[in-house]
Write an enzyme that holds these catalytic residues in place. Structure first.
Site, mmCIF file in Angstrom:
data_model
loop_
_atom_site.group_PDB
_atom_site.id
_atom_site.type_symbol
_atom_site.label_atom_id
_atom_site.label_comp_id
_atom_site.label_asym_id
_atom_site.label_seq_id
_atom_site.Cartn_x
_atom_site.Cartn_y
_atom_site.Cartn_z
ATOM 1 N N GLU A 249 35.497 -4.595 -4.689
ATOM 2 C CA GLU A 249 36.439 -5.397 -4.114
ATOM 3 C C GLU A 249 37.557 -5.475 -4.896
ATOM 4 O OE1 GLU A 249 34.856 -9.467 -3.307
ATOM 5 O OE2 GLU A 249 32.819 -8.398 -3.998
ATOM 6 N N ARG B 25 36.721 -16.459 -5.621
ATOM 7 C CA ARG B 25 36.438 -17.804 -5.833
ATOM 8 C C ARG B 25 37.699 -18.539 -6.428
ATOM 9 N NH1 ARG B 25 31.930 -15.202 -6.810
ATOM 10 N NH2 ARG B 25 30.005 -16.083 -5.848
ATOM 11 N N HIS C 119 35.525 -5.996 1.900
ATOM 12 C CA HIS C 119 34.148 -6.295 1.381
ATOM 13 C C HIS C 119 32.991 -5.644 1.961
ATOM 14 C CE1 HIS C 119 31.266 -8.931 -0.206
ATOM 15 N NE2 HIS C 119 32.130 -9.832 -0.774
ATOM 16 N N HIS D 130 36.435 -16.984 -0.628
ATOM 17 C CA HIS D 130 36.734 -15.829 0.473
ATOM 18 C C HIS D 130 37.476 -16.605 1.575
ATOM 19 C CE1 HIS D 130 34.710 -12.838 -1.848
ATOM 20 N NE2 HIS D 130 33.495 -12.770 -1.464
ATOM 21 N N ASP E 129 28.286 -9.085 -11.112
ATOM 22 C CA ASP E 129 28.881 -9.791 -9.904
ATOM 23 C C ASP E 129 30.231 -10.536 -10.611
ATOM 24 O OD1 ASP E 129 30.064 -10.978 -7.737
ATOM 25 O OD2 ASP E 129 28.500 -12.536 -7.341
#
Length: 373
Positions: free
Chosen positions: A338, A100, A200, A125, A272
């Protein structure tokens, strides 16, 4: 030295060298009519990675369990329309900026840039049509002493989704006989820009679509993580993992603490977040980042990278998409690791820089090493 290079044709073909092989087949067309290819990389031990030049996506990854039985361990789809319409970035290379950027804007050398707002007012992304939605050019598909190699190229033009500079990207996948799948990211630009590329794939080492990932044991080589606000934008702080559900310095199952009352878990709907990898003072050193072990199958994955961070995401937003073989990908049925620079780095002066200038080269590598315990 033997080397065999594939030529792009409409029918399936293959080449073999040093125990590795690579073959090519048609994989349909996009809604705009672009033809897409699917490449099958295989090593002498039977490991198989299938990769398409649509989004540079890893569509399948077949690994043995402790009894020698193979299973596909990444989430994905059987066709291009589903990747276009249903995917949460399954298996793709994302960019120009993975993760982000706050308020979908940043300033670089005194000039302000506005990006596409595709995630709660932020850029995620790369925007609405990022690298995951592009058909990449196939530059090489070969088998040689280093492994089965697939090299994909893409030009992201100046101004695309608001990003400055013509960015030329090369992604090289290599599957070798030591059961390593490496991903090399290379990019150059003709004017200052920001760049943060990552892979990803959603992993479930018990098998894609075979249940959730809560029993997987995870180790992350990080003493700190970057806390976020309710929109998952970093606050700019680096918090200690000590005494929190974010401490994976020793193996912990994903599910052991994910439901604890913790503001950061509430913001992410679970994990996350970006972990700050222990680098010993050298942010670009190739170091151990993550270990994942699935106890029923015995499958293990280790990740090594020269990136400074890794985003650990537990599929908190999966919503039952029907994937390969019609299997549903439900809540927390897959997890991503990631490897990356930190989220919102262009707006965070104390984070490692993601600025790329014409006199520099973007060149990072992440290695996924597979074994059975």
């Amino acid at each position: 030295m033997k080397k065999c290079v594939s030529i792009i044709v409409a029918i399936a073909m293959s080449c073999v060298a040093f125990g590795q092989s690579i073959s090519e087949a048609d994989f349909g067309k996009t809604k705009s009519g672009e033809s897409v290819k699917l490449f099958t990389l295989k090593n002498k031990n039977g490991l198989v990675a299938k990769i398409t030049n649509y989004g540079a996506i890893i569509t399948e990854l077949h690994l043995p369990d402790r009894n020698g039985n193979f299973a596909d361990v990444v989430l994905g789809f059987d066709n291009i329309p589903d990747y276009e319409n249903l995917s949460d970035y399954f298996g793709a290379v994302v960019g120009r900026y993975g993760n982000r950027i706050a308020d979908a804007k940043f300033e670089l050398y005194g000039k302000k840039y506005t990006l596409e707002k595709n995630n709660n007012g932020n850029s995620l992304h790369g925007g609405f049509v990022g690298f995951d939605k592009k058909v990449w050019k196939v530059a090489d598909a070969s088998a040689n002493k280093n492994g089965a190699v697939l090299k994909l190229e893409l030009l992201s033009p100046d101004g695309e989704n608001g990003f400055p500079g013509n960015l030329r990207i090369v992604i090289t996948y290599t599957l070798d006989n030591s059961n390593q799948l490496s991903v090399n990211y290379y990019a150059i630009t003709d004017k200052p820009t920001v760049c943060n590329l990552t892979q990803h794939s959603y992993f479930n080492l018990y098998g894609a679509g075979n249940g959730n990932i809560l029993n997987h044991e995870v180790t992350i080589n990080a003493d700190k993580f970057t806390p976020v606000d309710k929109y998952l934008i970093p606050t700019g702080d680096l918090d200690d993992v000590e005494g929190t559900p974010f401490d994976f310095r020793k193996p912990k199952t994903v599910g052991s603490r994910i439901e604890q009352e913790h503001k950061q878990l509430a913001y992410g709907g679970g994990y996350d977040h970006n972990w700050v990898l222990n680098k010993g003072g050298n942010l670009s050193a190739m170091t151990f980042a993550v270990r994942v072990y699935e106890p029923i199958s015995g499958r293990q994955m280790e990740i090594y990278t020269n990136e400074p961070g890794v985003q650990f995401y537990c599929g908190n937003f999966l919503k039952g998409q029907r994937g390969k073989g019609g299997k549903a990908y439900n809540y927390r049925y897959g997890m991503c690791f990631e490897t990356q620079h930190f989220p919102d780095s262009p707006n965070q002066k104390d984070f490692p820089s993601t600025t790329l200038t014409p006199d520099k080269t973007y060149n990072t590598t992440t290695i996924f090493k597979f074994s059975v315990q």
